[in-house]
Enzyme design. Structure first.
Site, PDB file in Angstrom:
ATOM      1  N   ASP A  10       0.880  -1.175   0.000  1.00  8.28           N
ATOM      2  CA  ASP A  10       0.000   0.000   0.000  1.00  8.28           C
ATOM      3  C   ASP A  10       0.912   1.218   0.000  1.00  8.28           C
ATOM      4  O   ASP A  10       2.130   1.100   0.188  1.00  8.28           O
ATOM      5  CB  ASP A  10      -0.903  -0.007   1.251  1.00  8.28           C
ATOM      6  CG  ASP A  10      -1.866   1.183   1.268  1.00  8.28           C
ATOM      7  OD1 ASP A  10      -2.306   1.625   0.180  1.00  8.28           O
ATOM      8  OD2 ASP A  10      -2.180   1.691   2.362  1.00  8.28           O
ATOM      9  N   SER A  11       0.307   2.391  -0.171  1.00  8.04           N
ATOM     10  CA  SER A  11       1.093   3.622  -0.106  1.00  8.04           C
ATOM     11  C   SER A  11       1.470   3.958   1.336  1.00  8.04           C
ATOM     12  O   SER A  11       2.228   4.892   1.577  1.00  8.04           O
ATOM     13  CB  SER A  11       0.270   4.777  -0.673  1.00  8.04           C
ATOM     14  OG  SER A  11      -0.878   4.964   0.135  1.00  8.04           O
ATOM     15  N   CYS A  73      -4.580  -1.769  -1.551  1.00 13.37           N
ATOM     16  CA  CYS A  73      -4.793  -0.360  -1.874  1.00 13.37           C
ATOM     17  C   CYS A  73      -5.792  -0.312  -3.024  1.00 13.37           C
ATOM     18  O   CYS A  73      -5.553  -0.912  -4.079  1.00 13.37           O
ATOM     19  CB  CYS A  73      -3.440   0.215  -2.309  1.00 13.37           C
ATOM     20  SG  CYS A  73      -3.504   1.853  -3.014  1.00 13.37           S
ATOM     21  N   GLU A 152      -2.200   8.683   8.068  1.00 12.41           N
ATOM     22  CA  GLU A 152      -0.732   8.526   8.089  1.00 12.41           C
ATOM     23  C   GLU A 152      -0.113   9.292   9.264  1.00 12.41           C
ATOM     24  O   GLU A 152       0.893   8.886   9.824  1.00 12.41           O
ATOM     25  CB  GLU A 152      -0.114   9.031   6.772  1.00 12.41           C
ATOM     26  CG  GLU A 152      -0.345   8.101   5.577  1.00 12.41           C
ATOM     27  CD  GLU A 152       0.328   6.735   5.714  1.00 12.41           C
ATOM     28  OE1 GLU A 152       1.479   6.669   6.162  1.00 12.41           O
ATOM     29  OE2 GLU A 152      -0.326   5.715   5.386  1.00 12.41           O
ATOM     30  N   CYS A 184     -11.202   3.100   0.184  1.00 12.37           N
ATOM     31  CA  CYS A 184      -9.772   3.322   0.373  1.00 12.37           C
ATOM     32  C   CYS A 184      -9.402   2.588   1.655  1.00 12.37           C
ATOM     33  O   CYS A 184     -10.117   2.701   2.660  1.00 12.37           O
ATOM     34  CB  CYS A 184      -9.495   4.817   0.511  1.00 12.37           C
ATOM     35  SG  CYS A 184      -7.824   5.202   1.081  1.00 12.37           S
ATOM     36  N   HIS A 186      -7.285   3.072   3.838  1.00 15.11           N
ATOM     37  CA  HIS A 186      -6.979   3.901   5.011  1.00 15.11           C
ATOM     38  C   HIS A 186      -8.242   4.218   5.830  1.00 15.11           C
ATOM     39  O   HIS A 186      -8.160   4.476   7.025  1.00 15.11           O
ATOM     40  CB  HIS A 186      -6.362   5.250   4.576  1.00 15.11           C
ATOM     41  CG  HIS A 186      -4.906   5.178   4.233  1.00 15.11           C
ATOM     42  ND1 HIS A 186      -4.451   4.617   3.069  1.00 15.11           N
ATOM     43  CD2 HIS A 186      -3.811   5.612   4.910  1.00 15.11           C
ATOM     44  CE1 HIS A 186      -3.117   4.717   3.040  1.00 15.11           C
ATOM     45  NE2 HIS A 186      -2.712   5.316   4.137  1.00 15.11           N
TER      46      HIS A 186
HETATM   47  N1  DGL Z   1      -4.892   3.113   0.824  1.00 21.13           N
HETATM   48  C1  DGL Z   1      -4.958   3.468  -0.527  1.00 21.13           C
HETATM   49  C2  DGL Z   1      -6.250   3.170  -1.194  1.00 21.13           C
HETATM   50  O1  DGL Z   1      -6.890   2.233  -0.772  1.00 21.13           O
HETATM   51  C3  DGL Z   1      -4.100   4.575  -1.005  1.00 21.13           C
HETATM   52  C4  DGL Z   1      -4.503   5.928  -0.709  1.00 21.13           C
HETATM   53  C5  DGL Z   1      -3.518   6.940  -1.205  1.00 21.13           C
HETATM   54  O2  DGL Z   1      -2.309   6.728  -1.088  1.00 21.13           O
HETATM   55  O3  DGL Z   1      -3.994   7.936  -1.734  1.00 21.13           O
HETATM   56  O4  DGL Z   1      -6.656   3.766  -2.130  1.00 21.13           O
END
Ligand code: DGL
Length: 262
Positions: A10-11, A73, A152, A184, A186
């Site tokens: 993931d990011s 992600c 984050e 997302c 996150h």
């Molecule tokens: N957690 C990610 C997602 O599900 C990435 C969000 C991001 O880095 O913008 O899209």
């Protein structure tokens, strides 16, 4: 049987919401999680950049001998999965917004979708929308700008978090959504704060348990689950900061958290 690790990327820490569900369902599996937080957020990047970073992450995980990769992600999954599947042999599990189950559950025929810009404008999302069986479902999509950064930075309880969530969710409530899809990885870390705004009329759909079941199904079908006596190793790597990771993994004292330049 295979004791090779399951890879995740993931990011940042968002994919930990998926990792936690996988760990719960498959507690004997070794895992290797990669947080490319040097390049976060992915949500505002072009499709080409997202593909480039997803390839880099995949190759890093393959060098570490993973048996399967969970693209933890939505942004990377919706933009890069066809490309990754074509280029690499390893099985990939993708995460995509759960609008199909939400459509089936909805009584008001209105569902909210909170996601990144990259996911909202992906062709994959258009395809998904076409698969919704009932044509008369309204999807109220909204870009959750700033929410990835809030997670984050572990600022989920902040005023800004409350302000942004209210700004994104109130208009959906006015349109009478009864399902909210978290598009997302996150966002499950903001679930409590969302519930405080949404009350009990809106059901929040977090795809993590369904993804974990899918991981199990795929590994089972390949005879590649770890043995039930395997004492698992959980390794987490990030390339910018491990602060949020440490906090979110507090309940997993055996987790090895490493800051690596890659
Ligand atoms: N957690 C990610 C997602 O599900 C990435 C969000 C991001 O880095 O913008 O899209």
């Amino acid at each position: 049987m295979s004791s090779k690790p399951i890879g995740f990327f993931d990011s940042g820490v968002g994919g930990l919401s998926i990792w936690m569900a996988v760990q719960k369902l498959l507690p004997n599996e070794n895992t290797l999680y990669l947080a490319d937080n040097k390049n976060a957020p992915y949500g505002d990047k072009s499709k080409e950049e997202i593909i480039f970073l997803s390839e880099k992450n995949t190759e890093f995980l393959l060098e570490h001998n993973v048996k399967l990769i969970v693209v933890a992600c939505n942004t990377a999954s919706t933009n890069a999965i066809p490309h990754l599947r074509q280029k690499y042999k390893v099985p990939f599990i993708r995460i995509q917004p759960a609008i199909k189950p939400a459509g089936l559950l909805s009584k008001t025929k209105k569902i909210g979708l909170l996601a990144t810009a990259g996911t909202l404008k992906s062709e994959m999302l258009d395809l998904l929308k076409k698969q919704i069986p009932t044509q008369d479902i309204d999807i109220i999509g909204r870009y959750g700008q700033g929410l990835v950064e809030i997670v984050e930075n572990m600022e989920m309880e902040s005023e800004e978090s409350k302000f942004l969530l209210t700004q994104y969710l109130k208009p959906m409530m006015e349109k009478e959504i009864d399902q909210l899809v978290l598009g997302c990885t996150h966002y499950p870390f903001l679930k409590k704060q969302m519930e405080a705004i949404l009350g009990d009329k809106v059901n929040i759909i977090d795809p993590s348990p369904a993804i974990a079941k899918q991981v199990k199904r795929v590994l089972e079908s390949k005879g590649a689950l770890a043995g039930s006596n395997n004492y698992p190793e959980y390794v987490f790597m990030a390339n910018k900061s491990v602060k949020a990771m440490r906090k979110l993994l507090e309940n997993f004292p055996s987790a090895k958290i490493l800051l690596e330049k890659f």
